[in-house]
Design a protein around this motif. Structure first.
Motif, PDB file in Angstrom:
ATOM      1  N   ALA A 190       0.822  -1.213   0.000  1.00  9.99           N
ATOM      2  CA  ALA A 190       0.000   0.000   0.000  1.00  9.99           C
ATOM      3  C   ALA A 190       0.856   1.264   0.000  1.00  9.99           C
ATOM      4  CB  ALA A 190      -0.932  -0.006   1.202  1.00  9.99           C
ATOM      5  N   GLU A 191       2.061   1.191   0.560  1.00  6.52           N
ATOM      6  CA  GLU A 191       2.941   2.357   0.650  1.00  6.52           C
ATOM      7  C   GLU A 191       3.786   2.565  -0.600  1.00  6.52           C
ATOM      8  OE1 GLU A 191       5.319   1.767   4.141  1.00  6.52           O
ATOM      9  OE2 GLU A 191       3.602   1.005   5.256  1.00  6.52           O
ATOM     10  N   LEU A 192       3.861   1.551  -1.449  1.00 11.06           N
ATOM     11  CA  LEU A 192       4.737   1.613  -2.621  1.00 11.06           C
ATOM     12  C   LEU A 192       4.038   2.258  -3.811  1.00 11.06           C
ATOM     13  CD1 LEU A 192       6.259  -1.963  -2.383  1.00 11.06           C
ATOM     14  CD2 LEU A 192       7.403   0.186  -1.853  1.00 11.06           C
ATOM     15  N   PRO A 193       4.823   2.912  -4.682  1.00 14.47           N
ATOM     16  CA  PRO A 193       4.226   3.490  -5.892  1.00 14.47           C
ATOM     17  C   PRO A 193       3.759   2.387  -6.844  1.00 14.47           C
ATOM     18  CG  PRO A 193       6.623   3.671  -5.957  1.00 14.47           C
ATOM     19  CD  PRO A 193       6.260   3.130  -4.602  1.00 14.47           C
ATOM     20  N   ALA A 194       2.899   2.748  -7.758  1.00 12.63           N
ATOM     21  CA  ALA A 194       2.365   1.781  -8.726  1.00 12.63           C
ATOM     22  C   ALA A 194       3.411   1.535  -9.815  1.00 12.63           C
ATOM     23  CB  ALA A 194       1.073   2.301  -9.323  1.00 12.63           C
ATOM     24  N   LYS A 195       4.379   0.706  -9.502  1.00 12.25           N
ATOM     25  CA  LYS A 195       5.447   0.361 -10.436  1.00 12.25           C
ATOM     26  C   LYS A 195       5.682  -1.142 -10.374  1.00 12.25           C
ATOM     27  CE  LYS A 195       8.023   4.663 -10.064  1.00 12.25           C
ATOM     28  NZ  LYS A 195       9.310   5.285  -9.715  1.00 12.25           N
ATOM     29  N   ASP A 196       6.425  -1.638 -11.334  1.00 15.77           N
ATOM     30  CA  ASP A 196       6.820  -3.040 -11.326  1.00 15.77           C
ATOM     31  C   ASP A 196       8.147  -3.172 -10.585  1.00 15.77           C
ATOM     32  OD1 ASP A 196       4.630  -3.672 -12.881  1.00 15.77           O
ATOM     33  OD2 ASP A 196       5.737  -3.474 -14.764  1.00 15.77           O
ATOM     34  N   PHE A 197       8.264  -4.200  -9.760  1.00 15.41           N
ATOM     35  CA  PHE A 197       9.491  -4.458  -9.025  1.00 15.41           C
ATOM     36  C   PHE A 197       9.982  -5.858  -9.344  1.00 15.41           C
ATOM     37  CE2 PHE A 197       7.044  -1.513  -6.354  1.00 15.41           C
ATOM     38  CZ  PHE A 197       7.964  -0.475  -6.241  1.00 15.41           C
ATOM     39  N   VAL A 198      11.291  -5.995  -9.473  1.00 11.96           N
ATOM     40  CA  VAL A 198      11.903  -7.302  -9.685  1.00 11.96           C
ATOM     41  C   VAL A 198      12.951  -7.488  -8.591  1.00 11.96           C
ATOM     42  CG1 VAL A 198      13.240  -8.772 -11.231  1.00 11.96           C
ATOM     43  CG2 VAL A 198      11.543  -7.198 -12.171  1.00 11.96           C
ATOM     44  N   LEU A 227      14.765  -1.464   1.706  1.00  9.86           N
ATOM     45  CA  LEU A 227      14.652  -1.320   0.257  1.00  9.86           C
ATOM     46  C   LEU A 227      13.279  -0.778  -0.151  1.00  9.86           C
ATOM     47  CD1 LEU A 227      16.428  -4.594  -0.860  1.00  9.86           C
ATOM     48  CD2 LEU A 227      17.292  -2.266  -1.073  1.00  9.86           C
ATOM     49  N   TRP A 228      12.212  -1.296   0.449  1.00  5.82           N
ATOM     50  CA  TRP A 228      10.860  -0.798   0.127  1.00  5.82           C
ATOM     51  C   TRP A 228      10.755   0.678   0.497  1.00  5.82           C
ATOM     52  CZ3 TRP A 228       9.912  -4.194  -3.063  1.00  5.82           C
ATOM     53  CH2 TRP A 228       9.759  -5.545  -2.825  1.00  5.82           C
ATOM     54  N   HIS A 229      11.333   1.058   1.637  1.00  6.93           N
ATOM     55  CA  HIS A 229      11.282   2.468   2.060  1.00  6.93           C
ATOM     56  C   HIS A 229      11.997   3.340   1.047  1.00  6.93           C
ATOM     57  CE1 HIS A 229      11.061   5.919   4.671  1.00  6.93           C
ATOM     58  NE2 HIS A 229      12.383   6.094   4.537  1.00  6.93           N
ATOM     59  N   ARG A 230      13.175   2.896   0.592  1.00  7.64           N
ATOM     60  CA  ARG A 230      13.935   3.663  -0.386  1.00  7.64           C
ATOM     61  C   ARG A 230      13.156   3.796  -1.698  1.00  7.64           C
ATOM     62  NH1 ARG A 230      19.560   1.430  -2.263  1.00  7.64           N
ATOM     63  NH2 ARG A 230      19.591   0.818  -0.093  1.00  7.64           N
ATOM     64  N   LEU A 231      12.462   2.736  -2.082  1.00  9.16           N
ATOM     65  CA  LEU A 231      11.694   2.763  -3.336  1.00  9.16           C
ATOM     66  C   LEU A 231      10.394   3.538  -3.212  1.00  9.16           C
ATOM     67  CD1 LEU A 231      12.241  -0.947  -4.359  1.00  9.16           C
ATOM     68  CD2 LEU A 231      13.144   1.066  -5.537  1.00  9.16           C
ATOM     69  N   SER A 232       9.900   3.742  -2.003  1.00  9.27           N
ATOM     70  CA  SER A 232       8.633   4.451  -1.825  1.00  9.27           C
ATOM     71  C   SER A 232       8.809   5.971  -1.827  1.00  9.27           C
ATOM     72  CB  SER A 232       7.935   4.010  -0.537  1.00  9.27           C
ATOM     73  OG  SER A 232       8.685   4.409   0.592  1.00  9.27           O
ATOM     74  N   ARG A 233      10.064   6.446  -1.686  1.00 13.24           N
ATOM     75  CA  ARG A 233      10.309   7.889  -1.721  1.00 13.24           C
ATOM     76  C   ARG A 233      10.058   8.420  -3.126  1.00 13.24           C
ATOM     77  NH1 ARG A 233      16.164   8.517   0.894  1.00 13.24           N
ATOM     78  NH2 ARG A 233      16.471   6.688  -0.373  1.00 13.24           N
ATOM     79  N   PRO A 234       9.562   9.649  -3.224  1.00  4.89           N
ATOM     80  CA  PRO A 234       9.330  10.213  -4.566  1.00  4.89           C
ATOM     81  C   PRO A 234      10.663  10.391  -5.301  1.00  4.89           C
ATOM     82  CG  PRO A 234       8.796  11.815  -2.843  1.00  4.89           C
ATOM     83  CD  PRO A 234       9.183  10.548  -2.161  1.00  4.89           C
ATOM     84  N   SER A 235      10.631  10.156  -6.597  1.00  9.23           N
ATOM     85  CA  SER A 235      11.855  10.289  -7.395  1.00  9.23           C
ATOM     86  C   SER A 235      12.193  11.753  -7.587  1.00  9.23           C
ATOM     87  CB  SER A 235      11.685   9.598  -8.749  1.00  9.23           C
ATOM     88  OG  SER A 235      10.628  10.191  -9.441  1.00  9.23           O
ATOM     89  N   ARG A 236      13.476  12.015  -7.726  1.00  7.93           N
ATOM     90  CA  ARG A 236      13.937  13.386  -7.945  1.00  7.93           C
ATOM     91  C   ARG A 236      13.953  13.655  -9.440  1.00  7.93           C
ATOM     92  NH1 ARG A 236      19.267  12.762  -4.252  1.00  7.93           N
ATOM     93  NH2 ARG A 236      18.218  12.132  -2.350  1.00  7.93           N
ATOM     94  N   GLY A 237      12.849  14.164  -9.955  1.00  6.05           N
ATOM     95  CA  GLY A 237      12.670  14.325 -11.385  1.00  6.05           C
ATOM     96  C   GLY A 237      13.317  15.492 -11.935  1.00  6.05           C
TER      97      GLY A 237
END
Length: 72
Positions: free
Chosen positions: A32-40, A62-72
């Motif tokens: 629920a905390e993760l963005p709508a992306k595919d993970f491998v 790792l999930w916490h790091r991936l849940s942060r917004p990307s620096r676009g």
């Protein structure tokens, strides 16, 4: 989410299944905390040496790091 657990990295079927089970459960709890992306998730040799608790802690980081917004 995709899982890649090669025999070359984790030798026994029991070890591979344990790794997959822990990763799936960790993902289910954080989904629920993760963005709508595919993970491998790709297993490395050192993953077989970790206990379930250590693996959960590592995956949480790792999930916490991936849940942060990307620096676009």
């Amino acid at each position: 989410m995709g899982l890649a657990v090669p025999k070359k990295q984790i030798k026994t079927a029991v070890g591979r299944n344990r790794f997959k089970r822990v990763v799936r459960e960790s993902f289910r709890l954080k989904q629920a905390e993760l963005p709508a992306k595919d993970f491998v998730v790709i297993a490395k040799k050192s993953a077989s040496e970790l206990s379930n608790e250590e693996l959960f802690k590592l995956l949480d980081k790792l999930w916490h790091r991936l849940s942060r917004p990307s620096r676009g």
